[in-house]
Enzyme design. Structure first.
Site, PDB file in Angstrom:
ATOM      1  N   TYR A 108       0.795  -1.233   0.000  1.00 23.25           N
ATOM      2  CA  TYR A 108       0.000   0.000   0.000  1.00 23.25           C
ATOM      3  C   TYR A 108       0.828   1.285   0.000  1.00 23.25           C
ATOM      4  O   TYR A 108       0.779   2.069  -0.928  1.00 23.25           O
ATOM      5  CB  TYR A 108      -0.984  -0.001   1.181  1.00 23.25           C
ATOM      6  CG  TYR A 108      -1.932  -1.170   1.106  1.00 23.25           C
ATOM      7  CD1 TYR A 108      -2.838  -1.279   0.051  1.00 23.25           C
ATOM      8  CD2 TYR A 108      -1.908  -2.192   2.047  1.00 23.25           C
ATOM      9  CE1 TYR A 108      -3.696  -2.365  -0.059  1.00 23.25           C
ATOM     10  CE2 TYR A 108      -2.765  -3.293   1.945  1.00 23.25           C
ATOM     11  CZ  TYR A 108      -3.654  -3.363   0.891  1.00 23.25           C
ATOM     12  OH  TYR A 108      -4.492  -4.437   0.775  1.00 23.25           O
ATOM     13  N   HIS A 344      -7.607   1.337   1.150  1.00 20.54           N
ATOM     14  CA  HIS A 344      -7.340  -0.053   1.492  1.00 20.54           C
ATOM     15  C   HIS A 344      -6.220  -0.282   2.517  1.00 20.54           C
ATOM     16  O   HIS A 344      -6.131  -1.365   3.098  1.00 20.54           O
ATOM     17  CB  HIS A 344      -7.009  -0.805   0.195  1.00 20.54           C
ATOM     18  CG  HIS A 344      -7.439  -2.228   0.190  1.00 20.54           C
ATOM     19  ND1 HIS A 344      -7.406  -3.016   1.316  1.00 20.54           N
ATOM     20  CD2 HIS A 344      -7.910  -3.020  -0.803  1.00 20.54           C
ATOM     21  CE1 HIS A 344      -7.832  -4.231   1.004  1.00 20.54           C
ATOM     22  NE2 HIS A 344      -8.151  -4.250  -0.274  1.00 20.54           N
ATOM     23  N   SER A 555     -12.003 -11.685  -5.398  1.00 24.78           N
ATOM     24  CA  SER A 555     -12.255 -11.696  -3.973  1.00 24.78           C
ATOM     25  C   SER A 555     -13.716 -12.015  -3.697  1.00 24.78           C
ATOM     26  O   SER A 555     -14.604 -11.464  -4.334  1.00 24.78           O
ATOM     27  CB  SER A 555     -11.902 -10.329  -3.372  1.00 24.78           C
ATOM     28  OG  SER A 555     -12.014 -10.382  -1.977  1.00 24.78           O
TER      29      SER A 555
END
Length: 627
Positions: A108, A344, A555
Site C-alpha cells: 500500500y 485499502h 475476492s
C-alpha cells in the site's frame, strides 16, 4: 504500520459510556488480542514444492525446468534460502507479526499508482427509494447515526469477536478504520489514526458541491446527535454550499501518489489549507452528498453505481466530491444511489462489510428518540486558499482522473439462476465452485490458464491481513480443459470438477492457517533486501514474473446486505472480479481496462454466467448412482 499510531505497540483501550470522555479502561479487545497465535513462517521446502505446483499450469515446460534448477540451488544446505529463512524466523520471534508492517508498506504505502481504481474498493448498496434532496438528507442522517452506533461498540469494546472455523479472529482492523486517513509522501505514504488519541475526534466531514464541512456529531455531554438533529445539520450544510462553481480541491487526492505528495506539501504551506486538511484527516469518516449521475436503464444501474463508488464518474460529475485518502467515505446520491469507498491500507473488506451490515439494519429501524430542542452550532465550512500553482495541480488531477474514468470498464451482474444453494446440494464449497466457474470462463475466452489471485484472510493470527489463494491449479486446469472436450465422458468431467473444487478448498484451508506460499516468498525477498545481499535468482526468474502477473484478481466478500464490492484490475490486461454469494443469487462485479483490446468486462461477465450454468447442468444431468 509504519506510521500508524494505532499500531501494534500502542494498544487501543476502551472508552465506556461516553465516547468523548477521555477515561479509558483496558477492555476485552486487549485480552482477546493477547490470546491470538502469531503468524507462522512455513517451511522452506514446503513453499518451494507448492510454488512449483502452482507454476505448472501457467508457465511452459522450459521455464518450469529452469525454475526447478533455481529452486534446487536456493534450497541447498547452508545456502541462500536457508539463510533468508533463518532471518525470517528470527524476525517472527522478535515481532508480533513478521509480515504486517512489511505488507502495509509494500502493498500500500510504497505503491505509487493512484488509490482510485488501482487500490481503493467501492461498495454498491441497494438502491434507495428517494429521488430528491429531502430523501437524501434523511437517509444520510440515519446512516451517520448507524455508523456512530457501530462506533460505540468499537469504543466500548463490545464488538462481538468473529470466528472462522471455530477459531477467534483478530479484531485489530476494526480499530483502524474510523478517524484515520492516508497521508501522501514524496516516495512513501503514511497512515494517521486519531482514534486512540487522548481526545479522539468528535466530528465527521460532509462534502457537497466539492465543498467540505466539519460536522460535530456529539453533544457536549458525549451523547451522539439524534437522526433529527443530524438531518437539521445536513440541511444547513446543503443550503450553505449551493454554488456549483467551486474548485474541486478533493480531486487532488486522486492523482498519482508522488504528484499528490508534491502538491500536498505545496497545499499545506498555507495555514488555512493545513487546518482544513487536518480537519478532514482527523474526522471520524466522510459523507459525500453527490449530485445525480447520468440516468441509465434499470439494467445498467448497478454498473453505473459501481463507477460512482469507485471514482465518482469524472471531474464533471462527482469525482471532486471526495477525499480519496480518507479511510471511509459514504456516498449518497440525490438520485437514490448509495454506497461507499474505502482506502485499502488500514483494512480488508470483511470488517467494512460488518460495519455496512450493521448500518443498513440500523437505517431500517424507525426513530424512537425524542430530539432535544437545543439550538445546534452551524457546521463549519472548510476554507482553502487556491494559488495559481494549486489551480494548475487541480487541472492536472482532473485530466488524469478523466483518463482513468474513460479507461475503466465495469460490469455488475446479478446472477439470478442460483446462489450458494446449488453448490451446497452437491456438497461443494460455494466459493470453490464460483472460482472454478471463473477458471472455465477465462479458459473459454483465451484458451489458456492464468495466474489467479483470491484473497484469503490471515485474521486467525494476531494483526493478520491476507495471503493468496491461487485458484489456478493443476486440478482446475485438468477440469477446464476437459469440460468442452467432446471425447470426455460426463462422468469424467464431474470427477475432475469435484477434484478441482476439493483442491481449491484444501488450498484455502492451507492459506487461512498461514501455510500459503505468496507472503512467504515475499518475506524471503524482503529479507534479502533488508540483509543488503544480492537478489536471489528465483525472484529474477521469468516464472516469478508470470506467477505475479494476475490476469484474474478476485475476492469473495460475503455480506448479509444485498450489496456488491468492486475494484479495478491489478494488471493492464487483467480483470478484477468481486462477488457476494447470497442464498439464491450471486452479485458479481467485473472490471477491465478499455485500453486493453484483449479484455472486455461484459464478455467476461457473460462467460462467467454461462460457465456457472454449464457446471450446474453437468452436475444435474449426471446420474448420482454412478458417482
Amino acid at each position: 504500520h509504519t506510521v500508524v499510531q494505532a499500531k501494534e505497540n500502542v494498544k487501543p483501550c476502551g472508552r465506556l459510556v461516553r465516547p468523548v470522555a477521555p477515561t479509558r479502561i483496558p477492555g476485552r479487545y486487549l485480552s482477546h488480542q493477547e490470546g491470538l497465535p502469531k503468524l507462522p513462517v512455513p517451511s522452506l521446502q514446503q513453499t518451494c514444492e507448492r510454488y512449483l505446483a502452482t507454476l505448472e499450469p501457467i508457465v511452459d515446460e522450459e521455464e518450469l525446468s529452469h525454475t526447478k534448477e533455481l529452486l534446487a540451488e536456493f534450497q541447498k544446505a547452508g545456502g541462500v534460502g536457508e539463510r533468508l529463512q533463518k532471518g525470517l524466523e528470527r524476525r517472527a520471534r522478535k515481532t508480533e507479526n513478521w509480515l504486517s508492517d512489511w505488507w502495509l508498506t509494500t502493498a500500500y504505502l510504497d505503491y505509487r499508482m493512484p488509490v482510485v481504481v488501482h487500490s481503493s474498493p467501492g461498495v454498491v448498496l441497494p438502491r434507495l427509494e428517494f429521488s430528491d434532496r429531502q430523501g437524501q438528507m434523511r437517509f444520510a442522517a440515519k446512516l451517520i447515526a448507524g455508523v456512530l452506533d457501530f462506533k460505540t461498540m468499537i469504543d466500548n469494546e463490545t464488538l462481538p469477536v468473529e470466528y472462522l472455523g471455530g477459531k477467534q479472529l483478530c479484531m485489530n482492523q476494526y480499530y483502524q478504520v474510523l478517524s484515520s486517513c492516508r497521508v501522501p509522501g514524496l516516495k512513501r505514504d503514511s497512515v494517521v489514526n486519531h482514534a486512540h488519541r487522548s481526545r479522539p475526534p468528535t466530528h465527521i466531514t460532509v462534502v457537497h458541491n466539492f465543498q467540505f464541512f466539519v460536522l460535530d456529531v456529539y453533544n457536549s455531554d458525549g451523547t451522539p446527535l439524534t437522526v433529527d438533529q443530524l438531518y437539521m445539520q445536513l440541511e444547513k450544510v446543503w443550503s450553505s454550499s449551493l454554488q456549483t462553481n467551486k474548485e474541486p480541491i478533493g480531486i487532488l487526492t486522486s492523482n498519482q501518489r508522488n504528484s499528490w505528495g508534491k502538491a500536498y506539501n505545496n497545499l499545506i504551506k498555507d495555514k488555512t489549507n493545513k487546518d482544513s486538511v487536518r480537519a478532514i484527516q482527523k474526522s471520524i469518516f466522510t459523507v459525500c452528498l453527490d449530485a445525480p449521475m447520468p440516468c441509465v436503464s434499470d439494467e445498467l444501474y448497478h454498473s453505473r453505481a459501481a463507477v460512482q463508488m469507485l471514482h465518482g464518474g469524472g471531474s464533471r460529475w462527482n469525482s471532486g466530491n471526495r477525499w480519496f485518502d480518507k479511510t471511509l467515505q459514504f456516498i449518497i446520491g440525490e438520485d437514490g444511489s448509495c454506497g461507499l469507498m474505502y482506502e485499502h491500507a488500514p483494512a480488508e473488506g470483511p470488517p467494512i462489510v460488518s460495519l455496512i451490515d450493521h448500518v443498513v439494519e440500523y437505517t431500517k429501524k424507525s426513530e424512537m428518540v425524542r430530539t432535544p430542542m437545543v439550538p445546534l452550532p452551524m457546521p463549519q465550512k472548510l476554507r482553502f486558499n487556491i494559488t495559481p500553482e494549486i489551480k494548475k495541480d487541480i487541472e492536472k488531477a482532473k485530466q488524469n482522473m478523466n483518463i482513468m474514468v474513460h479507461d475503466l470498464d465495469v460490469k455488475v451482474i446479478v446472477f439470478s439462476h442460483f446462489g450458494k444453494n446449488v453448490p451446497k446440494t452437491h456438497k461443494m464449497s460455494p466459493d470453490a465452485f464460483i472460482q472454478m466457474g471463473l477458471q472455465l470462463a477465462y479458459y473459454r475466452m483465451y484458451q489458456r490458464c492464468c495466474a489467479t489471485y483470491e484473497s484469503a484472510s490471515l485474521r486467525m493470527f494476531k494483526l493478520g491481513r491476507t495471503d493468496t489463494i491461487r485458484s489456478c491449479s493443476i486440478d482446475s486446469a485438468n477440469f477446464v480443459k476437459a469440460m468442452d472436450d467432446p471425447a470426455k465422458q460426463k462422468i469424467e468431467k464431474v470427477t475432475l470438477l469435484e477434484k478441482a473444487v476439493k483442491a481449491h478448498r484444501a488450498y484455502t484451508d492451507m492459506a487461512i492457517h498461514g501455510q500459503a506460499i505468496d507472503r512467504h516468498l515475499l518475506g524471503l525477498k524482503l529479507q534479502a533486501i533488508e540483509d543488503l545481499t544480492s537478489m536471489p535468482e528465483i525472484f529474477m526468474d521469468t516464472s516469478y514474473a508470470v506467477a505475479n502477473h494476475y490476469n484474474l484478481s478476485t475476492s469473495q466478500v460475503p455480506a448479509k446486505t444485498d450489496c456488491v464490492m468492486c475494484f479495478g484490475p491489478v494488471a493492464p490486461d487483467g480483470y478484477g472480479v468481486c462477488y457476494n454469494p447470497m442464498a439464491e443469487h450471486i452479485n458479481f462485479a467485473v472490471s477491465a481496462f478499455n485500453s486493453c483490446n484483449e479484455t472486455n468486462a461484459a464478455h467476461m461477465a457473460q462467460r462467467l454466467e454461462e460457465a456457472l450454468l454449464d457446471m450446474r447442468m453437468l452436475l444435474e444431468s449426471t446420474p448420482k448412482a454412478k458417482l
